[in-house]
Design a protein around this motif. Structure first.
Motif, PDB file in Angstrom:
ATOM      1  N   MET A 175      18.911   0.779   9.900  1.00 22.21           N
ATOM      2  CA  MET A 175      18.189   1.731   9.076  1.00 22.21           C
ATOM      3  C   MET A 175      18.597   3.166   9.405  1.00 22.21           C
ATOM      4  SD  MET A 175      16.205   2.068   6.648  1.00 22.21           S
ATOM      5  CE  MET A 175      14.677   1.479   6.081  1.00 22.21           C
ATOM      6  N   ILE A 176      18.826   3.429  10.680  1.00 18.33           N
ATOM      7  CA  ILE A 176      19.232   4.777  11.076  1.00 18.33           C
ATOM      8  C   ILE A 176      20.615   5.097  10.520  1.00 18.33           C
ATOM      9  CG2 ILE A 176      19.823   6.234  13.054  1.00 18.33           C
ATOM     10  CD1 ILE A 176      17.591   4.842  14.584  1.00 18.33           C
ATOM     11  N   LEU A 177      21.496   4.100  10.482  1.00 22.78           N
ATOM     12  CA  LEU A 177      22.835   4.309   9.942  1.00 22.78           C
ATOM     13  C   LEU A 177      22.783   4.645   8.455  1.00 22.78           C
ATOM     14  CD1 LEU A 177      25.876   4.263  10.438  1.00 22.78           C
ATOM     15  CD2 LEU A 177      25.836   1.840   9.853  1.00 22.78           C
ATOM     16  N   VAL A 178      21.941   3.972   7.716  1.00 21.99           N
ATOM     17  CA  VAL A 178      21.794   4.250   6.275  1.00 21.99           C
ATOM     18  C   VAL A 178      21.265   5.667   6.069  1.00 21.99           C
ATOM     19  CG1 VAL A 178      20.570   3.583   4.185  1.00 21.99           C
ATOM     20  CG2 VAL A 178      21.458   1.823   5.702  1.00 21.99           C
ATOM     21  N   THR A 179      20.279   6.046   6.860  1.00 18.90           N
ATOM     22  CA  THR A 179      19.726   7.394   6.763  1.00 18.90           C
ATOM     23  C   THR A 179      20.786   8.438   7.086  1.00 18.90           C
ATOM     24  OG1 THR A 179      17.576   6.540   7.439  1.00 18.90           O
ATOM     25  CG2 THR A 179      17.886   8.917   7.576  1.00 18.90           C
ATOM     26  N   PHE A 180      21.585   8.179   8.110  1.00 23.60           N
ATOM     27  CA  PHE A 180      22.649   9.106   8.478  1.00 23.60           C
ATOM     28  C   PHE A 180      23.677   9.243   7.359  1.00 23.60           C
ATOM     29  CE2 PHE A 180      26.881   9.829  10.299  1.00 23.60           C
ATOM     30  CZ  PHE A 180      26.671  11.097  10.832  1.00 23.60           C
ATOM     31  N   ILE A 181      24.074   8.129   6.754  1.00 27.71           N
ATOM     32  CA  ILE A 181      25.067   8.167   5.680  1.00 27.71           C
ATOM     33  C   ILE A 181      24.534   8.925   4.467  1.00 27.71           C
ATOM     34  CG2 ILE A 181      26.307   6.722   4.009  1.00 27.71           C
ATOM     35  CD1 ILE A 181      26.591   4.655   6.282  1.00 27.71           C
ATOM     36  N   LEU A 182      23.276   8.691   4.104  1.00 26.86           N
ATOM     37  CA  LEU A 182      22.691   9.412   2.969  1.00 26.86           C
ATOM     38  C   LEU A 182      22.581  10.908   3.259  1.00 26.86           C
ATOM     39  CD1 LEU A 182      19.902   6.918   1.868  1.00 26.86           C
ATOM     40  CD2 LEU A 182      22.042   7.435   0.689  1.00 26.86           C
ATOM     41  N   THR A 183      22.187  11.250   4.474  1.00 25.46           N
ATOM     42  CA  THR A 183      22.095  12.657   4.858  1.00 25.46           C
ATOM     43  C   THR A 183      23.467  13.309   4.819  1.00 25.46           C
ATOM     44  OG1 THR A 183      20.221  12.144   6.286  1.00 25.46           O
ATOM     45  CG2 THR A 183      21.324  14.243   6.655  1.00 25.46           C
ATOM     46  N   LEU A 184      24.463  12.629   5.337  1.00 20.76           N
ATOM     47  CA  LEU A 184      25.823  13.152   5.305  1.00 20.76           C
ATOM     48  C   LEU A 184      26.292  13.354   3.865  1.00 20.76           C
ATOM     49  CD1 LEU A 184      28.297  13.938   6.996  1.00 20.76           C
ATOM     50  CD2 LEU A 184      29.022  11.558   6.832  1.00 20.76           C
ATOM     51  N   GLY A 185      25.946  12.426   2.978  1.00 23.11           N
ATOM     52  CA  GLY A 185      26.307  12.573   1.571  1.00 23.11           C
ATOM     53  C   GLY A 185      25.690  13.809   0.937  1.00 23.11           C
ATOM     54  N   PHE A 186      24.411  14.060   1.224  1.00 21.71           N
ATOM     55  CA  PHE A 186      23.765  15.250   0.676  1.00 21.71           C
ATOM     56  C   PHE A 186      24.358  16.532   1.257  1.00 21.71           C
ATOM     57  CE2 PHE A 186      20.117  12.423  -0.433  1.00 21.71           C
ATOM     58  CZ  PHE A 186      20.168  12.672  -1.796  1.00 21.71           C
ATOM     59  N   VAL A 187      24.718  16.512   2.527  1.00 17.85           N
ATOM     60  CA  VAL A 187      25.358  17.684   3.141  1.00 17.85           C
ATOM     61  C   VAL A 187      26.691  17.960   2.457  1.00 17.85           C
ATOM     62  CG1 VAL A 187      26.461  18.519   5.253  1.00 17.85           C
ATOM     63  CG2 VAL A 187      24.196  17.492   5.364  1.00 17.85           C
ATOM     64  N   LEU A 188      27.474  16.923   2.230  1.00 19.22           N
ATOM     65  CA  LEU A 188      28.768  17.106   1.566  1.00 19.22           C
ATOM     66  C   LEU A 188      28.606  17.615   0.139  1.00 19.22           C
ATOM     67  CD1 LEU A 188      30.670  13.969   2.886  1.00 19.22           C
ATOM     68  CD2 LEU A 188      31.011  16.357   3.548  1.00 19.22           C
ATOM     69  N   ILE A 189      27.596  17.133  -0.558  1.00 17.82           N
ATOM     70  CA  ILE A 189      27.332  17.623  -1.913  1.00 17.82           C
ATOM     71  C   ILE A 189      27.050  19.120  -1.880  1.00 17.82           C
ATOM     72  CG2 ILE A 189      25.638  17.597  -3.797  1.00 17.82           C
ATOM     73  CD1 ILE A 189      25.427  14.543  -3.309  1.00 17.82           C
ATOM     74  N   HIS A 190      26.224  19.564  -0.943  1.00 15.27           N
ATOM     75  CA  HIS A 190      25.891  20.982  -0.871  1.00 15.27           C
ATOM     76  C   HIS A 190      27.081  21.828  -0.441  1.00 15.27           C
ATOM     77  CE1 HIS A 190      21.728  19.578  -1.110  1.00 15.27           C
ATOM     78  NE2 HIS A 190      21.509  20.773  -1.596  1.00 15.27           N
ATOM     79  N   ILE A 191      27.936  21.287   0.393  1.00 16.01           N
ATOM     80  CA  ILE A 191      29.109  22.044   0.829  1.00 16.01           C
ATOM     81  C   ILE A 191      30.106  22.212  -0.312  1.00 16.01           C
ATOM     82  CG2 ILE A 191      31.164  21.933   2.306  1.00 16.01           C
ATOM     83  CD1 ILE A 191      29.362  20.737   4.476  1.00 16.01           C
ATOM     84  N   PHE A 192      30.341  21.152  -1.084  1.00 20.00           N
ATOM     85  CA  PHE A 192      31.393  21.181  -2.096  1.00 20.00           C
ATOM     86  C   PHE A 192      30.930  21.655  -3.470  1.00 20.00           C
ATOM     87  CE2 PHE A 192      33.282  18.216   1.000  1.00 20.00           C
ATOM     88  CZ  PHE A 192      34.432  18.943   1.259  1.00 20.00           C
ATOM     89  N   THR A 193      29.672  22.024  -3.637  1.00 20.02           N
ATOM     90  CA  THR A 193      29.254  22.548  -4.943  1.00 20.02           C
ATOM     91  C   THR A 193      29.875  23.905  -5.232  1.00 20.02           C
ATOM     92  OG1 THR A 193      27.235  23.435  -3.942  1.00 20.02           O
ATOM     93  CG2 THR A 193      27.063  21.319  -5.090  1.00 20.02           C
ATOM     94  N   ILE A 194      30.357  24.578  -4.210  1.00 20.91           N
ATOM     95  CA  ILE A 194      31.038  25.861  -4.413  1.00 20.91           C
ATOM     96  C   ILE A 194      32.296  25.647  -5.249  1.00 20.91           C
ATOM     97  CG2 ILE A 194      32.236  27.732  -3.218  1.00 20.91           C
ATOM     98  CD1 ILE A 194      30.376  27.169  -0.836  1.00 20.91           C
ATOM     99  N   HIS A 195      32.945  24.519  -5.098  1.00 18.85           N
ATOM    100  CA  HIS A 195      34.217  24.245  -5.764  1.00 18.85           C
ATOM    101  C   HIS A 195      34.056  23.696  -7.174  1.00 18.85           C
ATOM    102  CE1 HIS A 195      36.145  25.077  -1.999  1.00 18.85           C
ATOM    103  NE2 HIS A 195      35.390  24.166  -1.387  1.00 18.85           N
ATOM    104  N   LEU A 196      32.839  23.487  -7.641  1.00 21.28           N
ATOM    105  CA  LEU A 196      32.620  22.978  -8.990  1.00 21.28           C
ATOM    106  C   LEU A 196      32.602  24.151  -9.967  1.00 21.28           C
ATOM    107  CD1 LEU A 196      29.861  20.317  -8.263  1.00 21.28           C
ATOM    108  CD2 LEU A 196      32.306  19.944  -8.599  1.00 21.28           C
ATOM    109  N   LYS A 197      33.698  24.354 -10.653  1.00 18.91           N
ATOM    110  CA  LYS A 197      33.857  25.520 -11.531  1.00 18.91           C
ATOM    111  C   LYS A 197      32.992  25.448 -12.782  1.00 18.91           C
ATOM    112  CE  LYS A 197      36.876  27.250  -8.825  1.00 18.91           C
ATOM    113  NZ  LYS A 197      36.460  28.247  -7.883  1.00 18.91           N
ATOM    114  N   PHE A 198      32.662  24.246 -13.262  1.00 20.68           N
ATOM    115  CA  PHE A 198      31.893  24.146 -14.498  1.00 20.68           C
ATOM    116  C   PHE A 198      30.463  24.642 -14.326  1.00 20.68           C
ATOM    117  CE2 PHE A 198      31.084  20.108 -12.448  1.00 20.68           C
ATOM    118  CZ  PHE A 198      29.733  19.905 -12.660  1.00 20.68           C
TER     119      PHE A 198
END
Length: 66
Positions: A1-24
């Motif tokens: 369960m902790i691994l799933v939580t970590f993966i989901l958290t990492l996914g949200f962090v990556l989304i917030h980091i890379f939204t700068i590169h979304l030109k649309f």
């Protein structure tokens, strides 16, 4: 369960980091109605769904003797 939580958290962090590169996102005007509907959706989750989940969790814990 902790691994799933970590993966989901990492996914949200990556989304917030890379939204700068979304030109649309710069070209589409943001609507007030979009913000209002997002707020309504969040309020619905906190007011309606979370209390129901809490009730069901208590029922499950009683049946499983946790």
């Amino acid at each position: 369960m902790i691994l799933v939580t970590f993966i989901l958290t990492l996914g949200f962090v990556l989304i917030h980091i890379f939204t700068i590169h979304l030109k649309f996102l710069d070209k589409i005007p943001r609507s007030r109605f979009l913000s209002i509907s997002g707020g309504v959706a969040v309020a619905y989750v906190f007011i309606h769904i979370l209390p129901q989940l809490s009730e069901h969790q208590n029922e499950i814990e009683e049946t499983m003797d946790i």
